[in-house]
Every structure is written in C-alpha cells, then in structure tokens.
Write a protein that holds these residues in place. Structure first.
Motif, PDB file in Angstrom:
ATOM      1  N   GLU A 190       8.738  76.428  -6.621  1.00 27.86           N
ATOM      2  CA  GLU A 190       9.257  76.897  -5.330  1.00 27.86           C
ATOM      3  C   GLU A 190       8.815  75.975  -4.187  1.00 27.86           C
ATOM      4  O   GLU A 190       9.610  75.637  -3.311  1.00 27.86           O
ATOM      5  CB  GLU A 190       8.758  78.322  -5.079  1.00 27.86           C
ATOM      6  N   LEU A 191       7.543  75.558  -4.203  1.00 26.90           N
ATOM      7  CA  LEU A 191       7.049  74.660  -3.146  1.00 26.90           C
ATOM      8  C   LEU A 191       7.837  73.349  -3.148  1.00 26.90           C
ATOM      9  O   LEU A 191       8.170  72.817  -2.095  1.00 26.90           O
ATOM     10  CB  LEU A 191       5.561  74.365  -3.328  1.00 26.90           C
ATOM     11  N   ALA A 192       8.134  72.836  -4.349  1.00 21.81           N
ATOM     12  CA  ALA A 192       8.902  71.594  -4.435  1.00 21.81           C
ATOM     13  C   ALA A 192      10.332  71.809  -3.925  1.00 21.81           C
ATOM     14  O   ALA A 192      10.843  71.013  -3.134  1.00 21.81           O
ATOM     15  CB  ALA A 192       8.918  71.078  -5.874  1.00 21.81           C
ATOM     16  N   LEU A 193      10.975  72.892  -4.357  1.00 21.44           N
ATOM     17  CA  LEU A 193      12.365  73.141  -3.962  1.00 21.44           C
ATOM     18  C   LEU A 193      12.520  73.297  -2.454  1.00 21.44           C
ATOM     19  O   LEU A 193      13.560  72.948  -1.902  1.00 21.44           O
ATOM     20  CB  LEU A 193      12.906  74.391  -4.660  1.00 21.44           C
ATOM     21  N   ARG A 194      11.482  73.805  -1.798  1.00 21.61           N
ATOM     22  CA  ARG A 194      11.579  74.053  -0.355  1.00 21.61           C
ATOM     23  C   ARG A 194      11.743  72.775   0.456  1.00 21.61           C
ATOM     24  O   ARG A 194      12.074  72.831   1.640  1.00 21.61           O
ATOM     25  CB  ARG A 194      10.353  74.834   0.118  1.00 21.61           C
ATOM     26  N   THR A 195      11.531  71.622  -0.142  1.00 22.88           N
ATOM     27  CA  THR A 195      11.746  70.368   0.574  1.00 22.88           C
ATOM     28  C   THR A 195      13.236  70.078   0.735  1.00 22.88           C
ATOM     29  O   THR A 195      13.624  69.236   1.535  1.00 22.88           O
ATOM     30  CB  THR A 195      11.134  69.173  -0.192  1.00 22.88           C
ATOM     31  N   ASN A 196      14.076  70.750  -0.066  1.00 22.53           N
ATOM     32  CA  ASN A 196      15.525  70.480  -0.123  1.00 22.53           C
ATOM     33  C   ASN A 196      15.810  69.034  -0.522  1.00 22.53           C
ATOM     34  O   ASN A 196      16.846  68.488  -0.169  1.00 22.53           O
ATOM     35  CB  ASN A 196      16.213  70.801   1.214  1.00 22.53           C
ATOM     36  N   GLN A 197      14.896  68.403  -1.240  1.00 22.54           N
ATOM     37  CA  GLN A 197      15.084  67.014  -1.656  1.00 22.54           C
ATOM     38  C   GLN A 197      15.403  66.871  -3.141  1.00 22.54           C
ATOM     39  O   GLN A 197      15.673  65.768  -3.603  1.00 22.54           O
ATOM     40  CB  GLN A 197      13.829  66.194  -1.337  1.00 22.54           C
ATOM     41  N   TYR A 198      15.349  67.971  -3.905  1.00 21.12           N
ATOM     42  CA  TYR A 198      15.545  67.872  -5.352  1.00 21.12           C
ATOM     43  C   TYR A 198      16.954  68.265  -5.756  1.00 21.12           C
ATOM     44  O   TYR A 198      17.461  69.300  -5.328  1.00 21.12           O
ATOM     45  CB  TYR A 198      14.553  68.779  -6.092  1.00 21.12           C
ATOM     46  N   ARG A 199      17.562  67.450  -6.601  1.00 18.15           N
ATOM     47  CA  ARG A 199      18.815  67.829  -7.251  1.00 18.15           C
ATOM     48  C   ARG A 199      18.480  68.742  -8.426  1.00 18.15           C
ATOM     49  O   ARG A 199      19.134  69.743  -8.647  1.00 18.15           O
ATOM     50  CB  ARG A 199      19.580  66.595  -7.713  1.00 18.15           C
ATOM     51  N   PHE A 200      17.468  68.371  -9.215  1.00 21.63           N
ATOM     52  CA  PHE A 200      16.980  69.242 -10.285  1.00 21.63           C
ATOM     53  C   PHE A 200      15.549  68.878 -10.647  1.00 21.63           C
ATOM     54  O   PHE A 200      15.087  67.772 -10.396  1.00 21.63           O
ATOM     55  CB  PHE A 200      17.877  69.212 -11.530  1.00 21.63           C
ATOM     56  N   ILE A 201      14.853  69.871 -11.217  1.00 24.67           N
ATOM     57  CA  ILE A 201      13.495  69.715 -11.739  1.00 24.67           C
ATOM     58  C   ILE A 201      13.487  70.463 -13.068  1.00 24.67           C
ATOM     59  O   ILE A 201      13.909  71.624 -13.117  1.00 24.67           O
ATOM     60  CB  ILE A 201      12.435  70.370 -10.817  1.00 24.67           C
ATOM     61  N   ASN A 202      13.010  69.813 -14.127  1.00 25.64           N
ATOM     62  CA  ASN A 202      12.993  70.469 -15.425  1.00 25.64           C
ATOM     63  C   ASN A 202      11.773  70.006 -16.216  1.00 25.64           C
ATOM     64  O   ASN A 202      11.419  68.837 -16.184  1.00 25.64           O
ATOM     65  CB  ASN A 202      14.278  70.124 -16.200  1.00 25.64           C
ATOM     66  N   VAL A 203      11.132  70.945 -16.913  1.00 26.07           N
ATOM     67  CA  VAL A 203      10.050  70.604 -17.836  1.00 26.07           C
ATOM     68  C   VAL A 203      10.525  71.003 -19.224  1.00 26.07           C
ATOM     69  O   VAL A 203      10.921  72.153 -19.440  1.00 26.07           O
ATOM     70  CB  VAL A 203       8.725  71.321 -17.479  1.00 26.07           C
ATOM     71  N   ILE A 204      10.517  70.046 -20.144  1.00 28.41           N
ATOM     72  CA  ILE A 204      10.989  70.328 -21.499  1.00 28.41           C
ATOM     73  C   ILE A 204       9.866  70.131 -22.511  1.00 28.41           C
ATOM     74  O   ILE A 204       8.916  69.388 -22.269  1.00 28.41           O
ATOM     75  CB  ILE A 204      12.201  69.446 -21.897  1.00 28.41           C
ATOM     76  N   ASP A 205      10.005  70.823 -23.633  1.00 27.20           N
ATOM     77  CA  ASP A 205       9.045  70.704 -24.721  1.00 27.20           C
ATOM     78  C   ASP A 205       9.515  69.618 -25.680  1.00 27.20           C
ATOM     79  O   ASP A 205      10.703  69.516 -25.974  1.00 27.20           O
ATOM     80  CB  ASP A 205       8.943  72.038 -25.475  1.00 27.20           C
ATOM     81  N   ILE A 206       8.578  68.827 -26.167  1.00 28.00           N
ATOM     82  CA  ILE A 206       8.849  67.808 -27.180  1.00 28.00           C
ATOM     83  C   ILE A 206       8.178  68.299 -28.467  1.00 28.00           C
ATOM     84  O   ILE A 206       6.973  68.571 -28.472  1.00 28.00           O
ATOM     85  CB  ILE A 206       8.258  66.428 -26.789  1.00 28.00           C
ATOM     86  N   TYR A 207       8.974  68.417 -29.536  1.00 26.31           N
ATOM     87  CA  TYR A 207       8.465  68.981 -30.787  1.00 26.31           C
ATOM     88  C   TYR A 207       8.128  67.898 -31.799  1.00 26.31           C
ATOM     89  O   TYR A 207       8.613  66.760 -31.701  1.00 26.31           O
ATOM     90  CB  TYR A 207       9.516  69.930 -31.387  1.00 26.31           C
TER      91      TYR A 207
END
Length: 189
Positions: A25-42
């Motif tokens: 939420e803190l990152a999104l509030r900058t209105n600078q992100y198109r997307f943010i994603n954290v993925i798992d690597i198996y």
C-alpha cells in the motif's frame, strides 16, 4: 486491518509490525507503479537473467512443491522495470540478522515459525528489500517504514496521503548530466 500491520509482543513491550499489504500500500500510494508482484520460484525452476537488459525470465520445469526463492518484479509507470530475487537461504539469513521476532525470546511464537505465516514473512522481506533498493516510496511513507522496522515510536497510523508530499523530479541540463557522469567539456584553446 487486512494484514497491513500487527501488534507484536516482545517480552513486556508491544510493537507494531507492518505486513506485506501495508508495504504494498505504501508503494502504491506514490502512483508511480504500473504493477508490483512477488512470485514463488519452485525446485526445478530457474531464473535466467538477460545480461543485456537485466530482465529475468523463469525457465526450467517445476519438479516439486518446495519454494527455493522468491522474486519481486515491478514496473513503474515511467517504464522502469526491475526484478529482485532472494533465495530462501538469503531470506532466512536476513531474518536471523534483522528480525527480533525470528531470534527473540518469543521466537517460537513468531510468524517465522508458523508454517502458514512464514511464506508471507518471506514475501514481505523480498518486497521491502527490493523496493528499498530499486523502488519508490513517498518521503513520509519511507520514514514511517523506517520507524516501524526499527520499532521506534510508531503509533500504528499510516500517514494520510493528503499530508504527504509527492516527490519532485529534479531536472538538470545536459551539461550538468555529462559533468555528473564524469565527462568534462573540452577546453577551448
């Protein structure tokens, strides 16, 4: 609510701990992100970096359910994109070094030792470290994040977005940019 922050007891002291959603939420509030994603690597999967672009691709074939790494991938509205990967060993080493909950006397009750909560703690670790290194936060929000992480006097309130000052882009002339990069103008003889 909703996983943004918790009150965590350390001995006789209750402190706030920000959650994955709170950091997001803190990152999104900058209105600078198109997307943010954290993925798992198996296990079996591999992350291959294009050395020319710095962009990572997921390769290999998943052979099991064990998570061997977690990767943040984000893109700013400006087009800047960045992957940030930490192996589960790197995440654990980071937690041992920096997390009171991981190493403190109540560590057996820690979210780090709860099989349901640990993946969230690992994702949050990758999110915070990757965004701190490469991402963007509003100045006041970054100060709040610093306070929360050092557990100094945070009252649990996130700053009101209307009270925060959006970062101002600093512009320089071409000559200033060249000088900053170490290119000195040729002296006229």
């Amino acid at each position: 609510g909703q996983g943004q922050a918790w009150i965590i007891p350390y001995g006789d002291v209750a402190t706030f701990q920000i959650g994955y959603k709170g950091v997001y939420e803190l990152a999104l509030r900058t209105n600078q992100y198109r997307f943010i994603n954290v993925i798992d690597i198996y296990e079996g999967e591999e992350v291959v970096e294009n050395r020319m672009t710095g962009i990572h691709m997921l390769g290999g074939k998943r052979t099991g359910d064990k998570v061997i790494a977690r990767m943040l991938y984000f893109q700013l509205v400006s087009g800047f994109e960045k992957p940030f990967l930490m192996t589960t060993e790197e995440i654990e080493a980071h937690a041992k070094r920096y997390s009171k909950a991981y190493t403190g006397r109540n560590s057996q009750k820690s979210k780090w030792n709860d099989p349901y909560e640990r993946p969230k703690m690992e994702r949050k670790t990758v999110l915070i470290n990757g965004l701190r290194k490469w991402g963007r936060f509003n100045t006041d929000d970054l100060a709040t994040l610093d306070q929360i992480e050092s557990e100094q006097g945070w009252n649990g309130e996130l700053p009101n977005p209307e009270d925060t000052t959006p970062p101002v882009a600093v512009t320089h002339t071409e000559a200033e940019n060249l000088k900053a990069l170490g290119f000195e103008p040729d002296e006229k003889k």
